[in-house]
Design a protein around this motif. Sequence first.
Motif, PDB file in Angstrom:
ATOM      1  N   MET A 199       6.320  -5.936  -5.268  1.00 62.01           N
ATOM      2  CA  MET A 199       5.303  -6.100  -6.309  1.00 62.01           C
ATOM      3  C   MET A 199       5.968  -6.070  -7.680  1.00 62.01           C
ATOM      4  O   MET A 199       5.651  -6.877  -8.554  1.00 62.01           O
ATOM      5  N   LEU A 200       6.860  -5.113  -7.883  1.00 60.31           N
ATOM      6  CA  LEU A 200       7.561  -4.951  -9.151  1.00 60.31           C
ATOM      7  C   LEU A 200       8.997  -5.425  -9.000  1.00 60.31           C
ATOM      8  O   LEU A 200       9.739  -4.922  -8.143  1.00 60.31           O
ATOM      9  N   GLN A 201       9.369  -6.378  -9.829  1.00 62.32           N
ATOM     10  CA  GLN A 201      10.750  -6.867  -9.833  1.00 62.32           C
ATOM     11  C   GLN A 201      11.586  -5.919 -10.697  1.00 62.32           C
ATOM     12  O   GLN A 201      11.717  -6.110 -11.910  1.00 62.32           O
ATOM     13  N   THR A 202      12.135  -4.900 -10.082  1.00 62.03           N
ATOM     14  CA  THR A 202      12.841  -3.874 -10.842  1.00 62.03           C
ATOM     15  C   THR A 202      14.066  -4.424 -11.570  1.00 62.03           C
ATOM     16  O   THR A 202      14.457  -3.895 -12.616  1.00 62.03           O
ATOM     17  N   ARG A 203      14.660  -5.463 -11.047  1.00 63.31           N
ATOM     18  CA  ARG A 203      15.855  -6.032 -11.699  1.00 63.31           C
ATOM     19  C   ARG A 203      15.516  -6.698 -13.029  1.00 63.31           C
ATOM     20  O   ARG A 203      16.397  -6.898 -13.864  1.00 63.31           O
ATOM     21  N   TRP A 204      14.250  -7.045 -13.214  1.00 60.78           N
ATOM     22  CA  TRP A 204      13.830  -7.627 -14.497  1.00 60.78           C
ATOM     23  C   TRP A 204      14.043  -6.647 -15.633  1.00 60.78           C
ATOM     24  O   TRP A 204      14.351  -7.043 -16.763  1.00 60.78           O
ATOM     25  N   PHE A 205      13.886  -5.355 -15.335  1.00 64.13           N
ATOM     26  CA  PHE A 205      14.017  -4.339 -16.371  1.00 64.13           C
ATOM     27  C   PHE A 205      15.459  -4.080 -16.765  1.00 64.13           C
ATOM     28  O   PHE A 205      15.711  -3.338 -17.710  1.00 64.13           O
ATOM     29  N   THR A 206      16.420  -4.657 -16.025  1.00 60.09           N
ATOM     30  CA  THR A 206      17.828  -4.472 -16.380  1.00 60.09           C
ATOM     31  C   THR A 206      18.348  -5.578 -17.295  1.00 60.09           C
ATOM     32  O   THR A 206      19.473  -5.481 -17.789  1.00 60.09           O
ATOM     33  N   GLN A 207      17.555  -6.613 -17.526  1.00 60.01           N
ATOM     34  CA  GLN A 207      17.975  -7.699 -18.407  1.00 60.01           C
ATOM     35  C   GLN A 207      17.833  -7.269 -19.866  1.00 60.01           C
ATOM     36  O   GLN A 207      16.890  -6.569 -20.224  1.00 60.01           O
ATOM     37  N   PHE A 264       0.830  -1.203   0.000  1.00 57.19           N
ATOM     38  CA  PHE A 264       0.000   0.000   0.000  1.00 57.19           C
ATOM     39  C   PHE A 264       0.869   1.259   0.000  1.00 57.19           C
ATOM     40  O   PHE A 264       0.483   2.275  -0.586  1.00 57.19           O
ATOM     41  N   LEU A 265       2.031   1.192   0.642  1.00 56.77           N
ATOM     42  CA  LEU A 265       2.945   2.332   0.583  1.00 56.77           C
ATOM     43  C   LEU A 265       3.492   2.503  -0.830  1.00 56.77           C
ATOM     44  O   LEU A 265       3.571   3.629  -1.349  1.00 56.77           O
ATOM     45  N   SER A 266       3.862   1.385  -1.468  1.00 56.32           N
ATOM     46  CA  SER A 266       4.334   1.463  -2.853  1.00 56.32           C
ATOM     47  C   SER A 266       3.244   2.012  -3.768  1.00 56.32           C
ATOM     48  O   SER A 266       3.500   2.849  -4.636  1.00 56.32           O
ATOM     49  N   ALA A 267       2.015   1.516  -3.588  1.00 50.80           N
ATOM     50  CA  ALA A 267       0.907   2.005  -4.412  1.00 50.80           C
ATOM     51  C   ALA A 267       0.655   3.488  -4.171  1.00 50.80           C
ATOM     52  O   ALA A 267       0.342   4.242  -5.106  1.00 50.80           O
ATOM     53  N   PRO A 316      -0.043   7.931  -7.643  1.00 54.32           N
ATOM     54  CA  PRO A 316      -0.042   9.379  -7.925  1.00 54.32           C
ATOM     55  C   PRO A 316       1.053   9.795  -8.897  1.00 54.32           C
ATOM     56  O   PRO A 316       0.859  10.730  -9.688  1.00 54.32           O
ATOM     57  N   GLY A 317       2.199   9.101  -8.860  1.00 57.50           N
ATOM     58  CA  GLY A 317       3.266   9.426  -9.801  1.00 57.50           C
ATOM     59  C   GLY A 317       2.858   9.184 -11.244  1.00 57.50           C
ATOM     60  O   GLY A 317       3.083  10.024 -12.125  1.00 57.50           O
ATOM     61  N   VAL A 318       2.221   8.047 -11.488  1.00 55.84           N
ATOM     62  CA  VAL A 318       1.739   7.747 -12.841  1.00 55.84           C
ATOM     63  C   VAL A 318       0.629   8.720 -13.234  1.00 55.84           C
ATOM     64  O   VAL A 318       0.564   9.189 -14.382  1.00 55.84           O
ATOM     65  N   ALA A 319      -0.265   9.045 -12.283  1.00 53.05           N
ATOM     66  CA  ALA A 319      -1.356   9.975 -12.576  1.00 53.05           C
ATOM     67  C   ALA A 319      -0.816  11.354 -12.975  1.00 53.05           C
ATOM     68  O   ALA A 319      -1.328  11.985 -13.907  1.00 53.05           O
ATOM     69  N   LEU A 355       7.912  10.968  -7.087  1.00 51.67           N
ATOM     70  CA  LEU A 355       7.090   9.876  -6.575  1.00 51.67           C
ATOM     71  C   LEU A 355       7.456   8.536  -7.209  1.00 51.67           C
ATOM     72  O   LEU A 355       7.557   7.510  -6.507  1.00 51.67           O
ATOM     73  N   LEU A 356       7.661   8.523  -8.526  1.00 51.92           N
ATOM     74  CA  LEU A 356       8.019   7.269  -9.195  1.00 51.92           C
ATOM     75  C   LEU A 356       9.392   6.789  -8.763  1.00 51.92           C
ATOM     76  O   LEU A 356       9.604   5.579  -8.565  1.00 51.92           O
ATOM     77  N   THR A 357      10.328   7.702  -8.585  1.00 50.41           N
ATOM     78  CA  THR A 357      11.663   7.307  -8.132  1.00 50.41           C
ATOM     79  C   THR A 357      11.600   6.718  -6.725  1.00 50.41           C
ATOM     80  O   THR A 357      12.222   5.687  -6.444  1.00 50.41           O
ATOM     81  N   ALA A 358      10.841   7.371  -5.830  1.00 56.50           N
ATOM     82  CA  ALA A 358      10.718   6.855  -4.464  1.00 56.50           C
ATOM     83  C   ALA A 358      10.029   5.492  -4.454  1.00 56.50           C
ATOM     84  O   ALA A 358      10.454   4.563  -3.739  1.00 56.50           O
ATOM     85  N   GLY A 359       8.973   5.340  -5.264  1.00 59.08           N
ATOM     86  CA  GLY A 359       8.272   4.060  -5.307  1.00 59.08           C
ATOM     87  C   GLY A 359       9.134   2.940  -5.862  1.00 59.08           C
ATOM     88  O   GLY A 359       9.147   1.824  -5.317  1.00 59.08           O
ATOM     89  N   LEU A 360       9.866   3.207  -6.936  1.00 55.88           N
ATOM     90  CA  LEU A 360      10.733   2.185  -7.517  1.00 55.88           C
ATOM     91  C   LEU A 360      11.914   1.866  -6.598  1.00 55.88           C
ATOM     92  O   LEU A 360      12.363   0.708  -6.538  1.00 55.88           O
ATOM     93  N   TYR A 361      12.415   2.863  -5.888  1.00 55.09           N
ATOM     94  CA  TYR A 361      13.501   2.611  -4.925  1.00 55.09           C
ATOM     95  C   TYR A 361      13.018   1.687  -3.813  1.00 55.09           C
ATOM     96  O   TYR A 361      13.714   0.742  -3.416  1.00 55.09           O
ATOM     97  N   LEU A 362      11.800   1.955  -3.323  1.00 53.91           N
ATOM     98  CA  LEU A 362      11.233   1.087  -2.289  1.00 53.91           C
ATOM     99  C   LEU A 362      11.049  -0.330  -2.819  1.00 53.91           C
ATOM    100  O   LEU A 362      11.393  -1.316  -2.129  1.00 53.91           O
ATOM    101  N   GLU A 363      10.515  -0.468  -4.026  1.00 57.68           N
ATOM    102  CA  GLU A 363      10.313  -1.796  -4.604  1.00 57.68           C
ATOM    103  C   GLU A 363      11.640  -2.521  -4.826  1.00 57.68           C
ATOM    104  O   GLU A 363      11.724  -3.738  -4.653  1.00 57.68           O
TER     105      GLU A 363
END
Length: 580
Positions: free
Chosen positions: A283-291, A227-230, A235-238, A268-276
């Motif tokens: 929820m989001l596997q950020t390391r997947w985007f580095t492949q 819920f914190l990530s969301a 709001p960042g995407v919005a 907001l997006l940077t903070a959310g992705l850093y938390l993830e």
Amino acid sequence: MSAPVYLRRPPDWEEHEKPTLPGSPAMIHHPPWERACYALVAVLVGLAGGLGNALFTANLPTIQGQSGLTPSEAMWLQGAYIGFNVTANLLIYKFRQQYGMRLFTEIGLGAYALLSVLHLLLGSPQSLLLLRAASGLAAAACTTLCTLYMLQAAPRIHVPKMLVLGIGITQLATPLAWIISPGLLDHGQWHNLYHLEAGLALIAFAAVVLLKLPAGVHIQSFERLDFLSAALLIPGVALLVAVLVQGTTRWWLDAPELAWMLVGAIVLLTAGLYLEHHRRNPMLQTRWFTQSASVRFVIGAIVLRFLTTEQSYGVVGMLRTLGMTPEQMQPLFGVILAGTLAGIAASALTINMETMRRQLIAALLLLGTAALLDFGRSSLDRPADFYLSQFLAAAGAGIFMGPLMLLGLIQGLKQGPNYMITVIIAISMTQTLGGLAGSAALGTYQIYREQAYSVAITRHINPVDPQVAARLQQQQQALAGQVADPALRSALGAAQLAQIARREANVSAFNEVFHIVAMIGFGYLAWALFQARRAKWAASIAAMRSRWRSIGDASGEIGTDAAIAATPESGQQAPPMPAR
């Protein structure tokens, strides 16, 4: 990650009936008549989710005028739909894992139907804004639900084909909206559009309640940090959506609030992705985007979605600039509907593990060819002149969504179930935000080039020039029967000539849009073919090395056997050397 915590004891399914993932329905046996009902509900739900926004987009000038909205206010309505649509997928996947897809759909469709009826009663801009937001939420749920219902319409062996059909149904909403809109508006104002939207939402709501999906596996999915990530990501995407929808309307450099919204989105997006990135169970596997494979997949999805904006923004925008009404564009969208159906059918009939990438290549070729055919249009062109190009574009759009989704799901399953939400979000973001960013980019480029062409054309409009003077005289003579004042006739004639000049400038700018889309399409096609050839070369070289290695190993074994055979056995004396 720890083992999943089951909220309910899973039924005793056969092995072939078990759901692929938690939250998905089981693939149990259905009689033929029940499979047909699942297919019909899939069509109904898919159209209910997409037709409302398609009707709104197709009739935006009419709704804007009848509601007394400015262009900026009208774009906020589009932003509300897109913002809720793209962010709902952050929660849908985990929600259906824990509570089931049906509950989320009933909430989304129920709110959508209620607000549709409420807007019919109130008819205010505020109720319309709420309705568009609810429409985006319901569309996100209906897209998933349409696919899940369509998967129940055939045995498990046909899952790829049913997946293509389920995704393709939602693509039919836009051409259908353009086809039926003139008939709806002929018998009333905007109310008929929302009568249809409310009716579809209510019927779809009743259908999913009556014909339920088979039970699935429910696990404990939500965590507190979700819920914190969301709260950071949504709001960042919005804010990012708000910047993209308002950029060309209010212009990028003339509205300081757009800069502040963009800064807020980045923070907001940077903070959310850093938390993830640093969570134990993200929820989001950020390391997947580095492949590298993931990066190529995301780029390809964005490019394919960008190419489809040649139709939604370029062709429709140019025809509207030329004064074409929805009634005049109705036959063109009949051709587009036929092309979309042809593309979906071709993809569903031929899709398998070997043809997925070939279908994406074919879609690139069709979309690029369509943009190339549209290059060189003039102000004399009418909707009938776009039949061939837009049939090809619609076929390409109908082809690529199914294999793109299937390819993404396969990549996610290779990494594990925890990566599925990442893949789903990646596909949703690339298609929704990719289309929005594509329209914003092409719109910005078209406006910039239109201004340049307008300046160039106006520079050559000199009243002393005999051709210009003759044209002004023709304009004034055409107005002679309506305007008696010569001075006013002269002013109106000059204004009409300036309007014609701007129309020609717009047509030239749209031609440049078609040109740049064609260049991007064929450029990416060349790069994709090069990557495919390169992968084939690498595979052949690896196979050759493996073959030589196996030959070398076999030679070594033969040499060892010969040496053993030539060596005296233990405990035996070697034979004497022969005397000279």
